[in-house]
Every structure is written in C-alpha cells, then in structure tokens.
Design a protein around this motif. Structure first.
Motif, mmCIF file in Angstrom:
data_model
loop_
_atom_site.group_PDB
_atom_site.id
_atom_site.type_symbol
_atom_site.label_atom_id
_atom_site.label_comp_id
_atom_site.label_asym_id
_atom_site.label_seq_id
_atom_site.Cartn_x
_atom_site.Cartn_y
_atom_site.Cartn_z
ATOM 1 N N TYR A 121 0.758 -27.993 -4.208
ATOM 2 C CA TYR A 121 -0.041 -28.328 -3.052
ATOM 3 C C TYR A 121 -1.086 -28.897 -3.460
ATOM 4 O O TYR A 121 -2.199 -28.275 -4.198
ATOM 5 C CB TYR A 121 -0.013 -27.215 -2.233
ATOM 6 N N PRO A 122 -1.757 -29.906 -2.774
ATOM 7 C CA PRO A 122 -3.084 -30.766 -3.298
ATOM 8 C C PRO A 122 -4.156 -30.095 -2.768
ATOM 9 O O PRO A 122 -5.410 -30.260 -3.186
ATOM 10 C CB PRO A 122 -2.891 -32.111 -2.672
ATOM 11 N N GLY A 123 -4.174 -29.184 -1.641
ATOM 12 C CA GLY A 123 -5.343 -28.695 -1.010
ATOM 13 C C GLY A 123 -5.723 -27.406 -1.713
ATOM 14 O O GLY A 123 -4.793 -26.913 -2.582
ATOM 15 N N ARG A 124 -6.676 -26.642 -1.132
ATOM 16 C CA ARG A 124 -7.155 -25.381 -1.949
ATOM 17 C C ARG A 124 -6.194 -24.273 -1.172
ATOM 18 O O ARG A 124 -5.927 -24.182 0.130
ATOM 19 C CB ARG A 124 -8.484 -25.371 -1.112
ATOM 20 N N ILE A 125 -6.102 -23.049 -1.928
ATOM 21 C CA ILE A 125 -5.141 -22.021 -1.479
ATOM 22 C C ILE A 125 -6.072 -20.961 -1.820
ATOM 23 O O ILE A 125 -6.395 -20.668 -2.940
ATOM 24 C CB ILE A 125 -3.789 -22.024 -2.281
ATOM 25 N N THR A 126 -6.552 -20.178 -0.858
ATOM 26 C CA THR A 126 -7.059 -18.754 -1.043
ATOM 27 C C THR A 126 -6.282 -17.714 -0.727
ATOM 28 O O THR A 126 -5.714 -17.439 0.178
ATOM 29 C CB THR A 126 -8.349 -18.790 -0.276
ATOM 30 N N THR A 127 -6.021 -16.910 -1.732
ATOM 31 C CA THR A 127 -5.172 -15.762 -1.581
ATOM 32 C C THR A 127 -5.883 -14.492 -1.341
ATOM 33 O O THR A 127 -6.878 -14.105 -2.132
ATOM 34 C CB THR A 127 -4.248 -15.299 -2.882
ATOM 35 N N LEU A 128 -5.468 -13.636 -0.434
ATOM 36 C CA LEU A 128 -6.034 -12.322 0.077
ATOM 37 C C LEU A 128 -4.990 -11.002 -0.248
ATOM 38 O O LEU A 128 -4.027 -11.360 0.548
ATOM 39 C CB LEU A 128 -6.587 -12.286 1.639
ATOM 40 N N ASP B 48 -9.372 -24.274 -7.225
ATOM 41 C CA ASP B 48 -8.841 -24.416 -5.827
ATOM 42 C C ASP B 48 -7.808 -23.533 -5.662
ATOM 43 O O ASP B 48 -7.059 -23.398 -4.529
ATOM 44 C CB ASP B 48 -8.275 -25.864 -5.800
ATOM 45 N N ARG B 49 -7.926 -22.169 -6.246
ATOM 46 C CA ARG B 49 -6.900 -21.183 -6.178
ATOM 47 C C ARG B 49 -7.354 -19.718 -6.378
ATOM 48 O O ARG B 49 -7.321 -18.913 -6.990
ATOM 49 C CB ARG B 49 -5.767 -21.228 -7.224
ATOM 50 N N PRO B 50 -8.684 -19.572 -5.621
ATOM 51 C CA PRO B 50 -9.198 -18.191 -5.876
ATOM 52 C C PRO B 50 -8.310 -17.166 -5.013
ATOM 53 O O PRO B 50 -7.517 -17.293 -4.316
ATOM 54 C CB PRO B 50 -10.506 -18.392 -4.894
ATOM 55 N N VAL B 51 -8.813 -16.064 -5.611
ATOM 56 C CA VAL B 51 -8.301 -14.577 -5.174
ATOM 57 C C VAL B 51 -9.209 -13.567 -4.934
ATOM 58 O O VAL B 51 -10.034 -13.324 -5.632
ATOM 59 C CB VAL B 51 -7.282 -14.072 -6.216
ATOM 60 N N ARG B 52 -9.027 -12.986 -3.594
ATOM 61 C CA ARG B 52 -9.798 -11.732 -3.340
ATOM 62 C C ARG B 52 -9.130 -10.774 -2.909
ATOM 63 O O ARG B 52 -7.772 -10.866 -2.652
ATOM 64 C CB ARG B 52 -10.599 -12.255 -1.949
ATOM 65 N N VAL B 53 -9.719 -9.444 -3.205
ATOM 66 C CA VAL B 53 -8.997 -8.096 -3.119
ATOM 67 C C VAL B 53 -9.862 -7.338 -1.948
ATOM 68 O O VAL B 53 -10.923 -7.283 -2.053
ATOM 69 C CB VAL B 53 -9.293 -7.500 -4.579
ATOM 70 N N LEU B 54 -8.785 -6.856 -0.825
ATOM 71 C CA LEU B 54 -9.142 -6.195 0.071
ATOM 72 C C LEU B 54 -8.586 -4.868 0.152
ATOM 73 O O LEU B 54 -7.358 -4.785 -0.279
ATOM 74 C CB LEU B 54 -9.143 -7.106 1.372
ATOM 75 N N SER B 55 -9.186 -4.137 1.146
ATOM 76 C CA SER B 55 -8.295 -3.019 1.375
ATOM 77 C C SER B 55 -7.748 -2.788 2.965
ATOM 78 O O SER B 55 -8.921 -3.373 3.748
ATOM 79 C CB SER B 55 -9.260 -1.591 1.257
ATOM 80 N N ASN B 56 -6.800 -2.416 3.391
ATOM 81 C CA ASN B 56 -6.552 -2.361 4.776
ATOM 82 C C ASN B 56 -7.502 -1.486 5.523
ATOM 83 O O ASN B 56 -7.567 -0.305 5.289
ATOM 84 C CB ASN B 56 -4.949 -1.611 4.620
#
Length: 500
Positions: free
Chosen positions: A228-235, A253-261
């Motif tokens: 995929y040419p665009g940016r993908i952010t994973t939560l 262009d593939r950052p990952v963030r970590v969250l809590s529910n």
C-alpha cells in the motif's frame, strides 16, 4: 406514484368516480392474477363502476384501467371510492388508509413470479393481525370482502391521519430495506486513479488484543508489509492486559501505537477505543490472530476512492484450521441489509472491514458495547451500516483467518446464546426473513444444547423447525441433545471452513 406515459390505456375522467378502485402499484413484476380476479367479479356486478391501476400487469378486459396514476390522482380516486383493493405494497396500503379506507389486500406471491421474495406475504399477515387491512388469497374471498365492504361501509372506514399510518410507514421503510435497490447511475466525477503515495489516504488499523503476544506480532508484521503506497498507522488496543511498550514504533510510514481499552471491557470496547483515537478518515479492523495478505488494503481503498459514498468495504478470507485451508469468497460486490438478515455471510469477517470513521462517529454509531460478551458485535455493526447503504465487497481473499481451539468465544455457550437472543430482540426485522430468523434461532438451540440446557435447547429446536424445517443448525443441535459431543461437530465443520 409517478406518472408514466408508455402505452397508457384511456383513463376515465376524474369526475367519473368509481365504486371500486384497484391498485397494483408500480413494481415491474406483473400481477395478472389480481386483475383477472377483478374482471371475473366485475362480470357478476354490472351495477358497479371500477378503475384498475394495473402497472406492468395486463390491462383488464371488462373494466376501465390505466397503467399508472400520479399520487394525487390515485389519492383522489381512492377518497371518492366506496371500496379500495390493493396489492401488498406498503406505500399503496398507506395511501389507501390515508384516504380513509380499510383496504382489501391481495399480497403478491413470489412462487407465481409476482415479486422477488415473500416480504409482501409476511407484511400483509402482520397488518391483518393488527387489524390494519383485510387480506384475502382467493377470488372467492376477494368477492366476499368487496361485497361486505359495499354492504357495511363503516366497517371498512378508518381515520385518514392516525397513528397506524405512521406504523405502516415505518414498516414500509423496513420492508424496502429487505429488497435489493435497483442499480442507480454511476456517480459523477469519479476521481482519477491515485498515482503516487501522496494520492493514497492514510489508514488507521485497530488491532484489539488479549494474551496472544506471538500471534499479535505476526499480525503486525503482515500489516507493515502491505503493498500500500500510503501511510498506515496501527493502534494496538490491550483489553484486560498490560500493554507491551516494546511494540510501539515511531517514524516512517508504518508507525505503531500501544493503547489500553478505556471503555467497556471486551472486544467492542477495545475496537471503539481505537476508533476514538484514530485521526484518519479510513479505519480498518484486524483481529490479533489474523493475517492480511499484501494487496488487501490497496484493493479496498481503491473502492473507497472510486465510490466516495461507500462507507464500508470487505473482502474474502482464507480460513485456516488444523493445517487445512478453505477459501471463502463472496462473488457479489454489493451486500444489502436484506442479504445480511438472510445470512451472516461469514466471508465478511471483521478483519476485512475498512470503514469510514465518520460512519461510526457521526453516522450509525460505534461498535455496540451492549451486546453480551461482545459476541457477534461485528455482524451487528454490519447490519447497522447496511441499513444506511449497501456494504461493498472485493471478491477475492485478502485475509488469512485463524480458527483455533483458543479462540475467545470457544466454549462460551451461554454468552453465545444470550447475545443471539439479544440480537433477535434488537432486530425484529428477522421475523420478516424466516430463513435468517431460523439461522439465528438454530444457533441458539445449538449453544443451549452444548451448554447442557436440554429443555431450552429442545424449545429452540422446535421454534426453529417451525420456521424452517430444513434449517441444519436445528438438526445439529438435536444431535448434541442426543449425546454427540459439540466439539466433534464443530471440528467437522471447521475442517470445511464452516461454523455453526
């Protein structure tokens, strides 16, 4: 009802008020049966004047007829008539009642090629039970009801503006949802195909997780390796577990963030936490044990770009279970609300969902956190989305879905039963689709049988078979009641890429 001019029959003057007005609506299916019945009745009642709006049906031989009338003209004729006879269309029934008549109704029958399905039969049955119409299914009944209406007109009069009309209008809108809409013109101004990365919109991927670190890392790798040419952010949203900060990745262009529910514990709350944190128009879901194939996102985003009104795009899946694989691809590219009531369509798996965030935040609402245990929350969300506009589908496998014994809902039969009963209660529309209602009630029967609740299982089996004797889930539930371990049945189904 709109005016049509193609080959009209000479229409009577509006001052020639008929005693009996008959309307078959504007559906493209012929309803020759009702026209023929009226002709037969009219030959015995030469003392009466008739007007038949026959649509695409054959013109009557013995009484005046016209293919189409405007809504104003038809309403005027109904108000002046002594008796109104209609087909089972919600709009025509509402118009007859608004004109002050308790209409005599003959429902179209799909077995006679008079309609696409049986929704008129079901709808008219419900209105008959509520006292909103007088229905008939034979020419003898029709003649008897017209005679009765002529002899006892007060029994066939209603207030033209009471609450039942609003109920009928709501039911009519519901019925319309069950029928595939006619294909409309292609949208104007379709955007040109994207050329470079800047032309592809950023996508946020929400990955809920709980106690599956190795599977989760495999899922994240598949997202990062998208073609995929665009940016993908994973939560990554941790539900009832301590977040792993080592998964976070900044830059590129593939950052990952970590969250809590931060919402209701469970899958629905975790998904909604991710949606709330997303800063993009497009949001995708992926479970922590599934793998996206490289071209999945590109194909779906292209649909979104070409069809700006589309709110959700799905794709096919490859089910992986115990070293066997089964490809499940839905060949159609559009799925309606009625389609989803009739079948869960397993191919439309939540790990395939690509959704416009505004559809969740300002449209049909977020993933439901009311569903017991978050079971079938993905299906319920699809139902709400499909109520607004059809769900689009890419007819090729884009996700590898892992089915295994450690799945979250494995063995949680009471949760399954409670959630499905909640679904039937929340969506009364299932009652209009016997096949769909039987499917869900058969699942409840199986869940009750698997949990050892024999009496409840037998009651649900009986209810299912009354609606659809051929429903296989009821027969599978009966096998469990008779002592066959539910795990054996599930394994046999899973090896074929199927579930209960």
């Amino acid at each position: 009802m709109t005016e049509q001019t193609a080959h009209p029959q000479p229409r009577p003057g509006l001052s020639d008020h008929p005693d009996v007005v008959v309307s078959v609506g504007t559906d493209h299916h012929a309803f020759d049966r009702l026209v023929r019945w009226i002709d037969d009745y009219a030959r015995r009642r030469r003392d009466l004047r008739f007007l038949v709006q026959h649509g695409h049906s054959r013109a009557p031989r013995d009484v005046p007829g016209t293919p189409f009338l405007s809504g104003t003209e038809l309403g005027d004729q109904m108000r002046a008539a002594r008796v109104v006879v209609t087909h089972g269309g919600p709009g025509t029934i509402v118009q007859a009642r608004a004109a002050g008549h308790l209409p005599v109704v003959v429902a179209r029958d799909p077995e006679l090629d008079e309609h696409v399905d049986d929704h008129q039969l079901l709808f008219v049955q419900r209105l008959e039970e509520a006292g909103r119409v007088r229905s008939c299914s034979t020419p003898q009944q029709l003649a008897a009801l017209i005679d009765k209406a002529l002899d006892n007109p007060e029994d066939f009069r209603v207030s033209g503006a009471d609450e039942p009309e609003q109920a009928a209008l709501r039911a009519g809108a519901l019925i319309d949802l069950l029928v595939d809409p006619e294909p409309g013109p292609a949208p104007a101004g379709v955007p040109a195909a994207p050329q470079g990365p800047a032309d592809w919109p950023e996508v946020t991927v929400v990955v809920p997780t709980r106690d599956r670190p190795e599977l989760l890392r495999r899922t994240l790798r598949a997202v990062a390796e998208q073609d995929y040419p665009g940016r993908i952010t994973t939560l990554v949203v941790y539900d009832n577990g301590r977040p792993d900060p080592s998964l976070a990745r900044e830059g590129g262009d593939r950052p990952v963030r970590v969250l809590s529910n931060t919402l209701t514990p469970g899958l629905a709350g975790a998904r909604n936490t991710g949606v709330a944190a997303a800063g993009t128009d497009l949001v995708a879901f992926c479970d922590d044990d599934d793998i996206w194939l490289p071209g999945k996102l590109r194909a779906q985003v292209r649909v979104m770009l070409e069809e700006p009104d589309t709110e959700v795009v799905c794709c096919g899946i490859t089910v992986v279970y115990d070293r066997t694989e089964c490809v499940r691809v839905l060949e159609r590219t559009s799925v309606s609300f009625g389609d989803l009531l009739g079948s869960r369509l397993t191919e439309l798996h939540p790990s395939t969902f690509l959704i416009r965030r505004r559809a969740l935040v300002g449209g049909c609402g977020p993933v439901s956190e009311e569903i017991p245990g978050s079971y079938a929350e993905d299906y319920e969300l699809l139902l709400r989305l499909a109520r607004r506009r059809p769900v689009r589908n890419v007819p090729e496998a884009g996700v590898r879905v892992l089915w295994h014994r450690h799945s979250h809902f494995a063995g949680r039969w009471q949760t399954t039963s409670t959630a499905l009963r909640w679904l039937l209660d929340r969506y009364p529309e299932f009652a209009l689709v016997p096949r769909g209602h039987a499917r869900v009630s058969g699942q409840i029967a199986f869940a009750e049988a698997a949990s050892g609740r024999r009496g409840a299982a037998l009651r649900w089996i009986a209810a299912t078979l009354r609606r659809r004797p051929a429903e296989p889930r009821a027969h599978l539930a009966l096998l469990v009641v008779c002592g066959i371990p539910p795990g054996w049945i599930l394994r046999a189904l899973h090896l074929r890429g199927r579930g209960v």
